[in-house]
Scaffold this motif. Structure first.
Motif, PDB file in Angstrom:
ATOM      1  N   VAL A 125       0.779  -1.193  -0.075  1.00 52.32           N
ATOM      2  CA  VAL A 125       0.118  -0.031   0.034  1.00 52.32           C
ATOM      3  C   VAL A 125       0.976   0.992   0.212  1.00 52.32           C
ATOM      4  O   VAL A 125       0.551   2.228  -0.595  1.00 52.32           O
ATOM      5  N   ALA A 126       1.750   1.393   0.789  1.00 56.64           N
ATOM      6  CA  ALA A 126       2.729   2.385   0.805  1.00 56.64           C
ATOM      7  C   ALA A 126       3.456   2.614  -0.405  1.00 56.64           C
ATOM      8  O   ALA A 126       3.705   3.874  -0.965  1.00 56.64           O
ATOM      9  N   ALA A 127       3.922   1.539  -1.168  1.00 60.90           N
ATOM     10  CA  ALA A 127       4.549   1.601  -2.429  1.00 60.90           C
ATOM     11  C   ALA A 127       3.429   2.369  -3.603  1.00 60.90           C
ATOM     12  O   ALA A 127       3.866   2.946  -4.369  1.00 60.90           O
ATOM     13  N   ARG A 130       1.559   6.905  -6.806  1.00 56.93           N
ATOM     14  CA  ARG A 130       0.650   7.754  -7.033  1.00 56.93           C
ATOM     15  C   ARG A 130       0.941   9.205  -6.981  1.00 56.93           C
ATOM     16  O   ARG A 130       0.719  10.163  -7.819  1.00 56.93           O
ATOM     17  N   LEU A 131       1.643   9.478  -5.543  1.00 56.26           N
ATOM     18  CA  LEU A 131       2.013  10.757  -5.396  1.00 56.26           C
ATOM     19  C   LEU A 131       3.097  11.292  -6.272  1.00 56.26           C
ATOM     20  O   LEU A 131       3.013  12.709  -6.762  1.00 56.26           O
ATOM     21  N   ALA A 132       4.002  10.374  -6.703  1.00 57.98           N
ATOM     22  CA  ALA A 132       5.047  11.107  -7.697  1.00 57.98           C
ATOM     23  C   ALA A 132       4.466  11.222  -9.170  1.00 57.98           C
ATOM     24  O   ALA A 132       4.938  11.932  -9.834  1.00 57.98           O
ATOM     25  N   HIS A 133       3.184  10.859  -9.365  1.00 60.64           N
ATOM     26  CA  HIS A 133       2.639  11.072 -10.607  1.00 60.64           C
ATOM     27  C   HIS A 133       1.266  11.997 -10.461  1.00 60.64           C
ATOM     28  O   HIS A 133       0.311  11.562 -11.187  1.00 60.64           O
ATOM     29  N   SER A 134       1.451  12.806  -9.830  1.00 62.89           N
ATOM     30  CA  SER A 134       0.052  13.864  -9.323  1.00 62.89           C
ATOM     31  C   SER A 134       0.462  15.337  -9.550  1.00 62.89           C
ATOM     32  O   SER A 134       1.664  15.727  -9.122  1.00 62.89           O
ATOM     33  N   GLU A 185      -3.497  16.048  -1.725  1.00 68.88           N
ATOM     34  CA  GLU A 185      -3.836  16.507  -0.330  1.00 68.88           C
ATOM     35  C   GLU A 185      -2.907  16.028   0.754  1.00 68.88           C
ATOM     36  O   GLU A 185      -2.467  15.084   0.877  1.00 68.88           O
ATOM     37  N   THR A 186      -3.254  17.054   1.769  1.00 70.95           N
ATOM     38  CA  THR A 186      -2.427  16.851   3.038  1.00 70.95           C
ATOM     39  C   THR A 186      -3.331  16.254   4.216  1.00 70.95           C
ATOM     40  O   THR A 186      -4.540  16.804   4.486  1.00 70.95           O
ATOM     41  N   LEU A 187      -2.906  14.976   4.729  1.00 75.62           N
ATOM     42  CA  LEU A 187      -3.652  14.372   5.565  1.00 75.62           C
ATOM     43  C   LEU A 187      -3.110  14.379   6.900  1.00 75.62           C
ATOM     44  O   LEU A 187      -1.885  14.505   6.799  1.00 75.62           O
ATOM     45  N   ASP A 188      -3.642  14.314   8.129  1.00 70.94           N
ATOM     46  CA  ASP A 188      -3.250  14.020   9.179  1.00 70.94           C
ATOM     47  C   ASP A 188      -3.407  12.796   9.858  1.00 70.94           C
ATOM     48  O   ASP A 188      -4.609  12.210   9.946  1.00 70.94           O
ATOM     49  N   ARG A 236      -1.124  12.636  -0.040  1.00 72.38           N
ATOM     50  CA  ARG A 236      -1.705  11.760  -0.946  1.00 72.38           C
ATOM     51  C   ARG A 236      -2.049  12.442  -2.402  1.00 72.38           C
ATOM     52  O   ARG A 236      -2.256  13.402  -2.256  1.00 72.38           O
ATOM     53  N   GLY A 237      -1.577  11.288  -3.185  1.00 74.06           N
ATOM     54  CA  GLY A 237      -1.720  12.196  -4.562  1.00 74.06           C
ATOM     55  C   GLY A 237      -2.705  11.003  -5.405  1.00 74.06           C
ATOM     56  O   GLY A 237      -3.033  10.025  -5.138  1.00 74.06           O
TER      57      GLY A 237
END
Length: 379
Positions: free
Chosen positions: A24-26, A31-35, A41-44, A52-53
């Motif tokens: 899941v982390a991978a 996805r973040l690298a291709h957003s 978005e920033t999550l707590d 998260r992207g």
């Protein structure tokens, strides 16, 4: 994940997947690298900021590959297989199949691999936190992962990962620190194969207690790569990274956020390791201690929480890969080294001793069961 940096188009394996947290982390990392910036978005999460992207810059073909041909995993526990499948499905990876399989006791021929849709030649990325200090029945272990007569799962899993990387593939694996300095024949042979056949790029020493409340074993993360055919085989130098804090209070629960976090700086040192290596060499040239009576010794103490050891130094130390073995001495470290750090090292050494005693007891028990051989067998 920032150190391994998995990319779209690569195959990613966790051979002891558990709930599939690494996979899941991978997936989130890719996805973040291709957003695009607007799609992040920033999550707590647990008191820490996470990003998260949506992966909006991935093509349709890339998304299909990500969902169907990227992630692979195994686990021996059917409950873990179900939890991992649910975890992946909730994140849109319903087609990822986690196999119920023990990779240390079962092998798959090419026909069966093809039938299951598994890569035939190995994986680009392997991420794992395999079981610590477990043991298998010796007669169940497949030949491919055998190292001497050891039955220790942490050694056998590492051998499996070493052998299942494609050229250029890389691995990040959490291991008990005893693997790094153990003195048994299996430990030494494993490190020899690792250093001679792979490029060990970094060892990250984690603070004691990072896996509380589940385990108090002192651990490190080992990062290595299988060289490409055109590259010289083996390890030339190793970057040692030492974390005193990981952003959470190191208590029995390990879930209270704190400001102190060494990991971002250590990741940066890894990313800039060529420049870090040059800086380390300059420091060694001008500040190495002189023999007693030949000068003032160290003129400038090394204050970074990372350092290097080259292959010659590793060989002189019996291929020991423990970060503390090569840490530059300083007056402050000698006088004020944290007691908790010393206790963690003693725990790791004690665990290694206990494992060796258990192995010896098993061998003696087996010999008693088989009985002594007859001195003069009947004709």
């Amino acid at each position: 994940m920032e150190i391994i940096d998995p990319e779209i188009g690569e195959t990613i394996l966790d051979p002891a997947a558990g709930t599939a947290g690494f996979l899941v982390a991978a997936y989130n990392h890719i996805r973040l690298a291709h957003s695009s910036p607007d799609a992040i978005e920033t999550l707590d999460q647990d008191g820490k900021q996470q990003w998260r992207g949506s992966g909006d810059r991935l093509s349709r073909e890339q998304v299909t590959k990500l969902h169907n041909e990227t992630f692979f995993g195994n686990d021996v526990d059917i409950k873990m297989v179900r939890l991992a499948t649910m975890n992946l499905t909730l994140r849109g990876l319903a087609n990822v199949r986690i196999l119920r399989r023990n990779v240390l006791t079962t092998s798959l021929d090419p026909a069966r691999q093809a039938e299951l849709g598994l890569p035939l030649n190995g994986y680009n990325v392997i991420l794992a936190n395999p079981p610590f200090s477990g043991r298998l029945d010796a007669d169940r272990i497949i030949d491919e992962v055998r190292i001497g007569s050891t039955t220790a799962t942490e050694i056998l899993f590492l051998k499996y990962m070493m052998d299942n990387l494609v050229p250029g593939g890389r691995c990040g694996v959490v291991i008990p620190e005893g693997v790094l300095f153990g003195s048994t024949g299996a430990h030494k042979e494993l490190r020899r194969q690792l250093l001679e056949n792979h490029a060990v790029e970094a060892v990250l020493s984690l603070p004691g207690g990072v896996f509380q409340p589940y385990s108090g074993v002192k651990t490190s993360v080992l990062f290595f790569r299988k060289p490409e055919p055109h590259e010289p085989p083996g390890t030339q130098r190793v970057l040692f990274l030492h974390a005193d804090n990981d952003g959470y209070k190191l208590d029995a629960n390990h879930d209270t956020p704190i400001a102190a976090d060494d990991l971002p700086g250590l990741v940066q040192a890894y990313r800039e390791r060529e420049a870090s290596w040059q800086r380390w060499q300059r420091w060694q040239q001008y500040n190495s201690p002189l023999p007693e009576g030949e000068g003032p010794g160290v003129r400038e103490e090394w204050t970074e929480n990372w350092w290097f050891a080259d292959l010659e130094t590793l060989r002189a130390n019996d291929l020991n890969l423990s970060a503390g073995r090569y840490r530059p001495l300083s007056r402050n470290q000698i006088e004020h080294r944290p007691v908790a750090e010393l206790v963690d090292e003693l725990k790791a050494i004690e665990l290694e001793i206990l494992n060796e005693v258990d192995a010896l007891a098993e061998k003696l028990a087996a010999e008693r069961t088989s009985g002594p051989a007859e001195a003069n067998p009947a004709p």
